[in-house]
Each structure stands twice: as C-alpha cells, then as structure tokens.
Enzyme design. Structure first.
Site, short mmCIF file in Angstrom:
data_model
loop_
_atom_site.label_atom_id
_atom_site.label_comp_id
_atom_site.label_asym_id
_atom_site.label_seq_id
_atom_site.Cartn_x
_atom_site.Cartn_y
_atom_site.Cartn_z
NE ARG A 31 -39.44 -23.80 37.93
CZ ARG A 31 -40.20 -22.46 37.72
NH1 ARG A 31 -40.16 -21.79 36.59
NH2 ARG A 31 -40.57 -22.12 38.71
CD GLU A 175 -45.22 -20.12 49.11
OE1 GLU A 175 -45.85 -21.55 48.28
OE2 GLU A 175 -43.93 -20.42 47.83
CE LYS A 217 -42.76 -22.71 49.35
NZ LYS A 217 -41.58 -24.16 48.67
CB SER A 259 -35.40 -20.05 46.70
OG SER A 259 -36.19 -20.72 44.92
N GLY A 261 -36.79 -16.84 43.81
CA GLY A 261 -36.08 -16.34 42.38
C GLY A 261 -34.23 -16.42 42.91
CB SER A 287 -40.15 -25.19 51.59
OG SER A 287 -41.08 -25.88 50.69
P1 13P Z 1 -39.56 -21.91 45.26
O1 13P Z 1 -38.67 -22.24 46.21
O2 13P Z 1 -38.79 -21.34 43.56
O3 13P Z 1 -39.70 -19.95 44.88
O4 13P Z 1 -40.25 -22.06 44.89
C1 13P Z 1 -41.14 -22.57 46.15
C2 13P Z 1 -42.55 -22.75 45.99
O5 13P Z 1 -43.25 -23.60 46.73
C3 13P Z 1 -42.87 -21.36 45.75
O6 13P Z 1 -44.52 -21.61 45.76
#
Ligand code: 13P
Length: 337
Positions: A31, A175, A217, A259, A261, A287
């Site tokens: 990043r 997640e 998530k 999110s 991408g 999140s």
């Molecule tokens: P993004 O919202 O950038 O996809 O990241 C969330 C995340 O914690 C991915 O593991």
C-alpha cells in the site's frame, strides 16, 4: 447479556463500524509503495496513529483491528496504541491468523494458518489491551471453487479459532471472504457464499461457540470483477440480505462487511442500500480497510506531516460510512465536506 455480547454491541451499535487497519507488514508495504512512501516501522505507525487520533473515532469507529506490530507500538507521547484507541471510546482488536498457504490437496486454494500456539498468543493480546480479534478465511470462486475441501478446512479453522478467542474473553470476528476476482455473476457469488457461510455456522455450533458474542464479517454479494453483468446497488443489497437472512443464525448480533476491492463510493452506496432494506434483525455495518483508508493514504503520501489534512479526509469517509450504516447516506453528501 453476556460480557462478549456487550463488547460486540459496543463495537457495532448506533451506526458505528470497524476500521480494519490490520494489514500485515507485507501488505502495508504494498500500500505504501503504491503511493511512494517508504515502508518502515515509523511511517507505518505515523499513518495509523494519524487515523486513530482523528475526531471521527469517537462518533464513527467502534473498533480498530490492529496488526501484531501496531498493538505493541507507542505514540510519541508514550501512550500505547490500544490506549490511544480506548481514549476515544473505541475498542482495540487484533488479527490473529498468520496468513494463508496453499491448501494441500487443492491446486490453487488457500488455507489460513495460525492455530498452533494460538491460546498463548491470545492471552498475550488480551494483556496488551485487545478485546476482539479477527481471522480471515479466503475462498476462490469459479465453476469448481470453492471446493468442498476448502470450505470444510477453512470453516473448521475459523470455528476452532473462535472457540479459543471466546475462552480468552474476547469477541471473534469470523471472516469468510469469497473473493471478488473472476468473471462469475452475482447469482454465482450468492450460491457459493451461501454454502461457505452455512458450513461456517455448522462448525461454530460443533465447537460450542456462543454466537451472541461473535461478529460476522462477510463479503457483499457482487458480480466478479471481470464479469460484464450490470447490477444496481438495490439488487446487490437484496441479494446480500437474502443470503445472510437464510444462512446466519438469529443469535448473531451483527454483521460488518469487508470492502474487498470495491471503491470507497461503491462500498458506501451498497452498505446504505443494505440498511435501507434491512429486514433481517441484524445490525449491518462496515469493517473496511481499503474503503476507509484509500483517499486518506493518498493525501497523506503527498506530505506525511500534514496530520490535520489527512484526518479531515479520513473523518469524511468515516462519517459517510456511518451514515450508510444507518441508511442515511446519499451521494450529494459526498461533496459537502
Ligand atoms: P478490505 O475492506 O480492504 O477488504 O479489508 C478488510 C479486511 O479486513 C480484509 O481482511
């Protein structure tokens, strides 16, 4: 109400969401490279500390997910990062998986690692101030994927992780991310995501996880990044709600989307539609990693000492996401900064 349920609700209630700032050093370096900032310990801390001391933290951000390096760092005035986060009424969380490797028995799919020694690491993180955790299982999507093997292995790991986290007195974020990469339709995403989530809850049940003290998530239901299908925010919201209503047990207090991408505006618009139509009984919030940080990072990279300017950009994004988490966002608010 149990202590874990209280923590989950404190993180997610009143339009608050989660800032996912838990990029591993390798991902954070990518990043920072993309905006031409040197990735060293100090710069990683400076950017993150800038966000964590923003004014929107108290109104919008119920929890921040940290990476191992960050939870052990101190600000220039001697506060630990969890103390800084707590000072705005937000809670510190920690990513506890150790990343992904190729899953034996599958050519391309991944398995998330980090169960060995997890019980001891969790106690350490609790002492450092963490009150919730994250583990990400990642699923490829195509005609053959995710395979039964990948669904079983990753759901099993997520459930064993969640049980250990609750034993340590923290709330596990579960997640299971079905990736956006590919040319699949939204309907395909819906079918595959449903299978994954269903299996996760079978495993969580087997492992005796108290669902009232967890946060899910998931990905939203979207067409693949290479699919030509045109789909409205309303349709995305309807499919996402249908998938979650069918597959998530009602004891779960809340859902905080990744999110994955989507750009900042897409992620905000879709969350807003989801909340306008939300008939599930679950809190639906964010999140976000990239969709909360992208513009702030870009701005910061031009002058890493412009703390106030960077915070203004971040505060705006957090405010927009919090409005979306209440179904109160609209595109014209984006220009009123
Ligand atoms: P993004 O919202 O950038 O996809 O990241 C969330 C995340 O914690 C991915 O593991």
């Amino acid at each position: 109400m149990t202590e874990l349920n209280k923590i989950a609700l404190q993180i997610l209630s009143n339009g608050k969401g989660i800032l996912a700032a838990d990029e591993s050093t390798a991902t954070m370096t990518k990043r920072l490279d993309s905006v031409k900032v040197h990735s060293d310990e100090n710069n990683r801390l400076l950017f993150r500390q800038t966000l964590f001391s923003s004014s929107s933290m108290s109104k919008c951000i119920g929890g921040v997910i940290l990476y191992d390096e960050t939870i052990r760092q101190k600000t220039s005035n001697g506060k630990t990062i969890p103390e800084l986060i707590n000072s705005s009424g937000s809670l510190a969380g920690i990513k506890v998986d150790t990343g992904t490797k190729i899953l034996a028995g599958s050519k391309e799919e991944k398995i998330t690692e980090g169960l060995d020694g997890l019980r001891e690491r969790l106690n350490d993180y609790y002492e450092l101030g963490a009150r919730f955790t994250k583990w990400r299982g990642v699923f490829l999507i195509s005609e053959d994927y995710p395979s039964h093997l990948s669904i079983n292995a990753n759901s099993h790991a997520l459930a064993r992780y969640a049980a250990l986290v609750q034993e340590a007195g923290m709330v596990p974020i579960i997640e299971p991310e079905v990736l956006m990469d590919g040319n699949h339709t939204a309907k395909d995403c819906m079918n595959k995501t449903s299978k994954v989530i269903k299996k996760c809850y079978e495993e969580l049940d087997l492992n005796k996880v108290d669902l009232t003290g967890t946060i899910l998530k998931p990905n939203m239901i979207l067409p693949g990044a290479d699919c030509s299908e045109q789909i409205s925010n309303e349709e995305i919201a309807e499919l996402t709600l249908e998938c979650l209503k069918k597959n998530v047990p009602s004891e779960v207090p809340g859902i905080a989307f990744l999110s994955g991408g989507q750009n900042e505006i897409e992620a905000t618009a879709n969350l807003n539609e989801i909340n306008k139509k939300n008939n599930t009984g679950f809190i639906m919030t964010y999140s976000y990693g990239r969709a909360l940080q992208q513009s702030a990072l870009k701005f910061w990279s031009k002058d890493i000492n412009n703390i106030i300017g960077t915070q203004e950009i971040f505060d705006h994004r957090a405010k927009m996401c919090t409005l979306a988490a209440q179904g109160k966002w609209s595109k014209n608010l984006e220009n009123k900064k």
